[in-house]
Structures are given as structure tokens and as C-alpha cells.
Motif scaffolding. Structure first.
Motif, PDB file in Angstrom:
ATOM      1  N   ARG A  67      -3.073   2.158 -11.228  1.00 27.42           N
ATOM      2  CA  ARG A  67      -4.154   2.660 -12.067  1.00 27.42           C
ATOM      3  C   ARG A  67      -5.266   3.273 -11.200  1.00 27.42           C
ATOM      4  NH1 ARG A  67      -8.755   1.547 -13.541  1.00 27.42           N
ATOM      5  NH2 ARG A  67      -8.873  -0.463 -12.490  1.00 27.42           N
ATOM      6  N   VAL A  68      -5.616   2.565 -10.111  1.00 29.97           N
ATOM      7  CA  VAL A  68      -6.659   3.067  -9.207  1.00 29.97           C
ATOM      8  C   VAL A  68      -6.247   4.430  -8.645  1.00 29.97           C
ATOM      9  CG1 VAL A  68      -7.783   2.665  -6.970  1.00 29.97           C
ATOM     10  CG2 VAL A  68      -7.521   0.771  -8.599  1.00 29.97           C
ATOM     11  N   CYS A  69      -4.985   4.525  -8.217  1.00 32.39           N
ATOM     12  CA  CYS A  69      -4.503   5.787  -7.627  1.00 32.39           C
ATOM     13  C   CYS A  69      -4.467   6.905  -8.674  1.00 32.39           C
ATOM     14  CB  CYS A  69      -3.124   5.587  -7.005  1.00 32.39           C
ATOM     15  SG  CYS A  69      -3.179   4.571  -5.516  1.00 32.39           S
ATOM     16  N   SER A  83      -0.160  11.031 -13.221  1.00 35.61           N
ATOM     17  CA  SER A  83      -1.387  11.818 -13.035  1.00 35.61           C
ATOM     18  C   SER A  83      -1.164  13.315 -13.197  1.00 35.61           C
ATOM     19  CB  SER A  83      -1.949  11.575 -11.630  1.00 35.61           C
ATOM     20  OG  SER A  83      -1.042  12.075 -10.664  1.00 35.61           O
ATOM     21  N   GLY A  84       0.083  13.742 -13.017  1.00 37.21           N
ATOM     22  CA  GLY A  84       0.362  15.178 -13.055  1.00 37.21           C
ATOM     23  C   GLY A  84       0.008  15.897 -11.760  1.00 37.21           C
ATOM     24  N   LEU A 130      -1.850   7.104  -0.754  1.00 34.12           N
ATOM     25  CA  LEU A 130      -1.950   6.352  -2.000  1.00 34.12           C
ATOM     26  C   LEU A 130      -1.975   4.859  -1.687  1.00 34.12           C
ATOM     27  CD1 LEU A 130       0.390   8.470  -4.272  1.00 34.12           C
ATOM     28  CD2 LEU A 130      -2.099   8.292  -4.363  1.00 34.12           C
ATOM     29  N   LEU A 131      -0.912   4.374  -1.083  1.00 35.21           N
ATOM     30  CA  LEU A 131      -0.784   2.936  -0.822  1.00 35.21           C
ATOM     31  C   LEU A 131      -0.413   2.740   0.649  1.00 35.21           C
ATOM     32  CD1 LEU A 131      -0.576   0.150  -2.339  1.00 35.21           C
ATOM     33  CD2 LEU A 131       1.859   0.578  -2.492  1.00 35.21           C
ATOM     34  N   VAL A 148      -7.487   6.328   1.548  1.00 33.03           N
ATOM     35  CA  VAL A 148      -6.451   5.379   1.135  1.00 33.03           C
ATOM     36  C   VAL A 148      -6.779   4.894  -0.270  1.00 33.03           C
ATOM     37  CG1 VAL A 148      -5.310   3.185   1.652  1.00 33.03           C
ATOM     38  CG2 VAL A 148      -6.102   4.634   3.532  1.00 33.03           C
ATOM     39  N   GLY A 149      -5.840   5.081  -1.203  1.00 35.94           N
ATOM     40  CA  GLY A 149      -6.063   4.651  -2.584  1.00 35.94           C
ATOM     41  C   GLY A 149      -6.124   3.139  -2.687  1.00 35.94           C
TER      42      GLY A 149
END
Ligand SMILES: [Zn+2]
Length: 331
Positions: free
Chosen positions: A49-51, A88-89, A25-26, A272-273
Motif C-alpha cells: 500500500r505504501v509503495c 499503481s499503473g 520499492l522494497l 526506498v519505499g
């Protein structure tokens, strides 16, 4: 039944479902804190938000679980992961562990060099995170990450450095103490067997290990040598064509499945987010070669190609569902 820690609670191995074993993710490269001017501009909400967008898209494609093997020295932010997972669930599972010597944090490397950090201390740190959570977040990792690079020894050969060896042995001991499985990073599809040899000395069963980034080579003999020891190979960088083309990555997976190795292959992209700190902007040809480096790539573009080549739904399911489950369950 073994319970698996997720960043928002626990789940059973059966609940994992379709699992991407290696996505981020980060990421913040070690030392990111020093880039204070750029860091000041980091917008956490925007990154989130992007992730979340990516994760919702993955969910719509049938993905249930996302393993983020960010080591603790690459800006691992388990609260960010938990927030992204809740929004996101999509289920997220995080790791404990340290990165390879050349790009990891210098903190433990320095203490290792002056004799102020040893295998058992690092193993205890990993085990504590697995058992009690990261810092005071209460968020518990469920697997251990370790990594080797290709730094050369005095004979000029890529080798596992003493620092990396300490981290591998610590991972092994924490795994033995807690039952958490291990996933590794390798560079240039090298030293996977050497990693397994260290784990074997520490009594780790190879079935508890994913040798990550093995899919960076299409050398089938290398893949087979790792699987024949009992470990999983990570064909986990689809879309990173600047390292190896997707055609060769696919050919490798299709070929190995064709002769019955599907029970020891796991799939992912190592995407990579967001980067914290300065972004890695791919220029020119590199940009073209990473155009498909996105965690939906397998589902949108590659699984259809696997099927076209004759790979059965059952074998694809084995790699995406059964293998991550068996790896976590210690089956
Ligand atoms: Zn990675």
C-alpha cells in the motif's frame, strides 16, 4: 525495435517516457532472514500500500517508468514489484545482479573464495534471468546491476575487491550476450573510472553503462572524466542530503548541463519505499537531512529550481526521457 522487459510485460524504448532510473520499492538487507522475530511482523499488504501510494503520486506528477535496481541479494522481490506496478499503473523495470562485497549476500562471495563460483557462471546466471526470468516467476529483468564499495586494499586505498571484480566482469559478459545495459553502485563517488576500465576490458561500450551515485560529489572533473569516456553519470540521490546537499547536487547538474553534458546525465533519488526487516530509522540531524528523500522530490521541488536557474525544458527532458530511452535502446 528492441523490446524492454518490464515486470508486467514488455514495452518499447519510445514508451518509457519520463523515467526515474534508480528508485527502490522494497529492500531487505542481506541476511534479513535471520531477523525472524521482526520478519514475522512484516506486513506485505501494508508495504504494498505504501509503495502503491507513492507510485500513484509519481504518476500524477507525470512519471511513466520506475527502474528498481535492487540486486538479487538485497531481498529483491520481483512479484512484489509486479503487484505494485499493476495496482499503481506505473511501469516498473527490474534488474539482475549482485551487490557490493561489504553489504551484499555472502553466498557467492563464499563460493568465489573457495573457487566454486567464477565469472562465467555468474554471467550465465545473469543472462538466464534476463532471458528466462527470475526463478519460476516468468518476470524478466531488463538491466544488470553491479556495485563497488570502498573496502581498502593492502596499501590502504579503496579498491574494487576480487569478488566485486568477478561480479563486474560477469555483468559485462551478460550484457554482451543479451544486449542488456548496466547500472552500477559506487560509494563516496569513487572507482567509477575503475569500473569502466573493467567493462572496457570485457568489450562493453561505455554508452551502455550508468555509473550510479556519481552525483554524490560536486567534483565536476570527476563527472566529466566519466562522461568523456562515453558513459552516463547517475545524479541519482537527490534528497539524500546526509551525503551531499541538494544545493550542491543541483549546482552540479545545472553546471554540467550549462556546458552541454545533459545527454549523459540521468536523474533519480535512490529512495526506498519499504524495508523488509527492521526499518532504518533516521535519528536527529540525519532525519532532517533526509526529510526530502522521496521519489517525488525532483518534480515537486527541484525541477522548478533547475528552471529558475535557466535550465531549459528541453535539457530537463533530455535527462528524464531521452537518456533512459537511448541507454535502453543501445543508441
Ligand atoms: Zn540504490
Amino acid at each position: 525495435m528492441r523490446k524492454i522487459n518490464t515486470v508486467t510485460g514488455t514495452c518499447t524504448p519510445q514508451e518509457l517516457g519520463t523515467t526515474l532510473v534508480h528508485e527502490h520499492l522494497l529492500i531487505a538487507w542481506a541476511g534479513w532472514e535471520a531477523d525472524s522475530v521482526v520478519i514475522k511482523g512484516f506486513k506485505r499488504d501494508e508495504a504494498l500500500r505504501v509503495c502503491v501510494d507513492r507510485m500513484q503520486e509519481l504518476k500524477s506528477l507525470g512519471v511513466d517508468t520506475f527502474m528498481d535496481p535492487c540486486p538479487s541479494d538485497l531481498g529483491r522481490d520481483v512479484e512484489f514489484m509486479a503487484e505494485a506496478s499493476s495496482k499503481s499503473g506505473l511501469r516498473v523495470i527490474c534488474a539482475t545482479g549482485l551487490y557490493k562485497e561489504d553489504l551484499g549476500g555472502t553466498y557467492f562471495k563464499f563460493y568465489h573464495e573457495i573457487g566454486a563460483a567464477n565469472v562465467s557462471e555468474i554471467a550465465d546466471l545473469y543472462a538466464q534471468e534476463l532471458t528466462d526470468g527470475v526463478g519460476d516467476t516468468g518476470i524478466k529483468p531488463a538491466f544488470i546491476k553491479c556495485a563497488t564499495g570502498v573496502l581498502k586494499n593492502q596499501a590502504g586505498r579503496p579498491h574494487i575487491t576480487p569478488y566485486e571484480e568477478m561480479c563486474l566482469r560477469a555483468a559485462a559478459r551478460a550484457s554482451k550476450a543479451t544486449g542488456a545495459p548496466i547500472t552500477t553502485h559506487t560509494d563516496e563517488a569513487m572507482l567509477g573510472l575503475e569500473q569502466l576500465a573493467i567493462f572496457a576490458e570485457e568489450g562493453v561500450n561505455p554508452k551502455d553503462v550508468i555509473v550510479g551515485h556519481t552525483g554524490d560529489t560536486s567534483n565536476l572533473a570527476y563527472h566529466a572524466s566519466i562522461m568523456d569516456k562515453g558513459a552516463y553519470v547517475g545524479c541519482d540521490r537527490f534528497g539524500l542530503e546526509m551525503i551531499l546537499s541538494d544545493r550542491l547536487r543541483l549546482a552540479t547538474v545545472i553546471g554540467l548541463c550549462g556546458v552541454g553534458y545533459e545527454k549523459q546525465i540521468v536523474l533519480s533519488h535512490d529512495s526506498v519505499g519499504c524495508f523488509k526487516g527492521r526499518a532504518m530509522v533516521m535519528q536527529g540531524a540525519a532525519q532532517l537531512l533526509t526529510a526530502n528523500w522521496h521519489p517525488t522530490h525532483l518534480f515537486k521541488n527541484l525541477i522548478p529550481k533547475m528552471k529558475e536557474a535557466g535550465l531549459s525544458d528541453a535539457k530537463i527532458r533530455t535527462m528524464l526521457v531521452d537518456n533512459p530511452r537511448r541507454w535502453f535502446a543501445g543508441e
